[in-house]
Motif scaffolding. Structure first.
Motif, PDB file in Angstrom:
ATOM      1  N   ASP A  59       0.832  -1.206   0.000  1.00  0.00           N
ATOM      2  CA  ASP A  59       0.000   0.000   0.000  1.00  0.00           C
ATOM      3  C   ASP A  59       0.865   1.254   0.000  1.00  0.00           C
ATOM      4  O   ASP A  59       1.978   1.250   0.527  1.00  0.00           O
ATOM      5  CB  ASP A  59      -0.891   0.042   1.245  1.00  0.00           C
ATOM      6  CG  ASP A  59      -1.924  -1.065   1.248  1.00  0.00           C
ATOM      7  OD1 ASP A  59      -2.454  -1.391   0.167  1.00  0.00           O
ATOM      8  OD2 ASP A  59      -2.200  -1.592   2.341  1.00  0.00           O
ATOM      9  N   ASP A  60       0.339   2.331  -0.569  1.00  0.00           N
ATOM     10  CA  ASP A  60       0.996   3.631  -0.522  1.00  0.00           C
ATOM     11  C   ASP A  60       0.559   4.318   0.759  1.00  0.00           C
ATOM     12  O   ASP A  60      -0.236   5.249   0.752  1.00  0.00           O
ATOM     13  CB  ASP A  60       0.640   4.465  -1.752  1.00  0.00           C
ATOM     14  CG  ASP A  60       1.472   5.737  -1.832  1.00  0.00           C
ATOM     15  OD1 ASP A  60       2.591   5.751  -1.284  1.00  0.00           O
ATOM     16  OD2 ASP A  60       0.996   6.714  -2.435  1.00  0.00           O
ATOM     17  N   ASP A  61       1.069   3.807   1.868  1.00  0.00           N
ATOM     18  CA  ASP A  61       0.660   4.238   3.191  1.00  0.00           C
ATOM     19  C   ASP A  61       1.911   4.407   4.042  1.00  0.00           C
ATOM     20  O   ASP A  61       2.876   3.654   3.883  1.00  0.00           O
ATOM     21  CB  ASP A  61      -0.273   3.170   3.780  1.00  0.00           C
ATOM     22  CG  ASP A  61      -0.810   3.564   5.121  1.00  0.00           C
ATOM     23  OD1 ASP A  61      -0.193   3.173   6.127  1.00  0.00           O
ATOM     24  OD2 ASP A  61      -1.842   4.249   5.166  1.00  0.00           O
ATOM     25  N   VAL A  62       1.897   5.352   4.955  1.00  0.00           N
ATOM     26  CA  VAL A  62       3.077   5.638   5.767  1.00  0.00           C
ATOM     27  C   VAL A  62       3.519   4.417   6.581  1.00  0.00           C
ATOM     28  O   VAL A  62       4.708   4.244   6.854  1.00  0.00           O
ATOM     29  CB  VAL A  62       2.841   6.884   6.655  1.00  0.00           C
ATOM     30  CG1 VAL A  62       1.886   6.583   7.786  1.00  0.00           C
ATOM     31  CG2 VAL A  62       4.142   7.447   7.165  1.00  0.00           C
ATOM     32  N   ASP A  63       2.583   3.536   6.939  1.00  0.00           N
ATOM     33  CA  ASP A  63       2.936   2.326   7.702  1.00  0.00           C
ATOM     34  C   ASP A  63       3.673   1.302   6.846  1.00  0.00           C
ATOM     35  O   ASP A  63       4.165   0.303   7.370  1.00  0.00           O
ATOM     36  CB  ASP A  63       1.681   1.680   8.297  1.00  0.00           C
ATOM     37  CG  ASP A  63       1.040   2.553   9.348  1.00  0.00           C
ATOM     38  OD1 ASP A  63       1.753   3.362   9.967  1.00  0.00           O
ATOM     39  OD2 ASP A  63      -0.177   2.432   9.552  1.00  0.00           O
ATOM     40  N   ASN A  64       3.736   1.534   5.540  1.00  0.00           N
ATOM     41  CA  ASN A  64       4.431   0.641   4.613  1.00  0.00           C
ATOM     42  C   ASN A  64       5.614   1.362   3.959  1.00  0.00           C
ATOM     43  O   ASN A  64       6.022   1.013   2.872  1.00  0.00           O
ATOM     44  CB  ASN A  64       3.456   0.128   3.533  1.00  0.00           C
ATOM     45  CG  ASN A  64       4.115  -0.860   2.602  1.00  0.00           C
ATOM     46  OD1 ASN A  64       4.868  -1.737   3.019  1.00  0.00           O
ATOM     47  ND2 ASN A  64       3.855  -0.710   1.310  1.00  0.00           N
ATOM     48  N   MET A  65       6.145   2.371   4.642  1.00  0.00           N
ATOM     49  CA  MET A  65       7.205   3.161   4.012  1.00  0.00           C
ATOM     50  C   MET A  65       8.321   3.505   4.982  1.00  0.00           C
ATOM     51  O   MET A  65       8.112   3.555   6.194  1.00  0.00           O
ATOM     52  CB  MET A  65       6.631   4.463   3.443  1.00  0.00           C
ATOM     53  CG  MET A  65       5.677   4.256   2.289  1.00  0.00           C
ATOM     54  SD  MET A  65       4.986   5.799   1.674  1.00  0.00           S
ATOM     55  CE  MET A  65       6.366   6.391   0.707  1.00  0.00           C
ATOM     56  N   ALA A  66       9.490   3.742   4.406  1.00  0.00           N
ATOM     57  CA  ALA A  66      10.636   4.293   5.124  1.00  0.00           C
ATOM     58  C   ALA A  66      11.248   5.362   4.224  1.00  0.00           C
ATOM     59  O   ALA A  66      11.144   5.284   3.000  1.00  0.00           O
ATOM     60  CB  ALA A  66      11.666   3.215   5.433  1.00  0.00           C
ATOM     61  N   LEU A  67      11.866   6.363   4.825  1.00  0.00           N
ATOM     62  CA  LEU A  67      12.515   7.424   4.072  1.00  0.00           C
ATOM     63  C   LEU A  67      13.983   7.056   3.895  1.00  0.00           C
ATOM     64  O   LEU A  67      14.707   6.858   4.884  1.00  0.00           O
ATOM     65  CB  LEU A  67      12.381   8.758   4.803  1.00  0.00           C
ATOM     66  CG  LEU A  67      12.750   9.997   3.992  1.00  0.00           C
ATOM     67  CD1 LEU A  67      11.778  10.205   2.835  1.00  0.00           C
ATOM     68  CD2 LEU A  67      12.786  11.224   4.884  1.00  0.00           C
ATOM     69  N   LEU A  68      14.418   6.916   2.635  1.00  0.00           N
ATOM     70  CA  LEU A  68      15.779   6.480   2.340  1.00  0.00           C
ATOM     71  C   LEU A  68      16.505   7.471   1.439  1.00  0.00           C
ATOM     72  O   LEU A  68      15.903   8.069   0.545  1.00  0.00           O
ATOM     73  CB  LEU A  68      15.754   5.120   1.628  1.00  0.00           C
ATOM     74  CG  LEU A  68      15.057   3.967   2.340  1.00  0.00           C
ATOM     75  CD1 LEU A  68      15.126   2.709   1.486  1.00  0.00           C
ATOM     76  CD2 LEU A  68      15.660   3.726   3.702  1.00  0.00           C
ATOM     77  N   CYS A  69      17.814   7.594   1.673  1.00  0.00           N
ATOM     78  CA  CYS A  69      18.643   8.395   0.778  1.00  0.00           C
ATOM     79  C   CYS A  69      18.734   7.656  -0.561  1.00  0.00           C
ATOM     80  O   CYS A  69      18.444   6.455  -0.644  1.00  0.00           O
ATOM     81  CB  CYS A  69      20.031   8.615   1.385  1.00  0.00           C
ATOM     82  SG  CYS A  69      21.046   7.139   1.518  1.00  0.00           S
ATOM     83  N   PRO A  70      19.124   8.348  -1.630  1.00  0.00           N
ATOM     84  CA  PRO A  70      19.195   7.681  -2.934  1.00  0.00           C
ATOM     85  C   PRO A  70      20.094   6.441  -2.939  1.00  0.00           C
ATOM     86  O   PRO A  70      19.780   5.448  -3.602  1.00  0.00           O
ATOM     87  CB  PRO A  70      19.745   8.768  -3.861  1.00  0.00           C
ATOM     88  CG  PRO A  70      19.329  10.053  -3.217  1.00  0.00           C
ATOM     89  CD  PRO A  70      19.410   9.787  -1.733  1.00  0.00           C
TER      90      PRO A  70
END
Length: 109
Positions: A59-70
């Protein structure tokens, strides 16, 4: 007139609301290495990564995401490194890279 302005990445893809929320939560820092490109370059370079990829049903949801550098984002995709929710780390086979910043993903019980 009245149309929403949707931020886009250099490749022309829209930035999701979840990715914007992560960028705000972590001040634009990579959750794996804590690199802060805005401090050095004056612009945001970190990207929202879907822990369960969209192409694999995530899902495009914050609970399925992490912020990563390139660099970390590219490494995760190139190496097909799955995310271990119990250890809050990416598994590269021979080694693991844990999140050093985490405010939004729950710790395993």
């Amino acid at each position: 007139r009245g149309a929403a302005v949707v931020p886009v990445r250099p490749g022309g893809q829209a930035v999701s609301e979840a990715a914007r929320l992560l960028r705000d939560t972590y001040g634009g820092r990579c959750q794996v290495c804590a690199w802060h490109p805005e401090e050095r370059y004056g612009t945001s370079l970190c990207e929202g990564h879907h822990l369960q990829w969209l192409s694999r049903g995530g899902d495009d949801d914050v609970d399925n995401m992490a912020l990563l550098c390139p660099n970390h984002h590219r490494a995760v995709h190139r190496c097909d490194a799955p995310f271990d929710h119990d250890g809050l780390a990416f598994d590269f086979g021979g080694f693991r890279e844990a999140l050093v910043l985490n405010e939004h993903l729950p710790l395993a019980a």
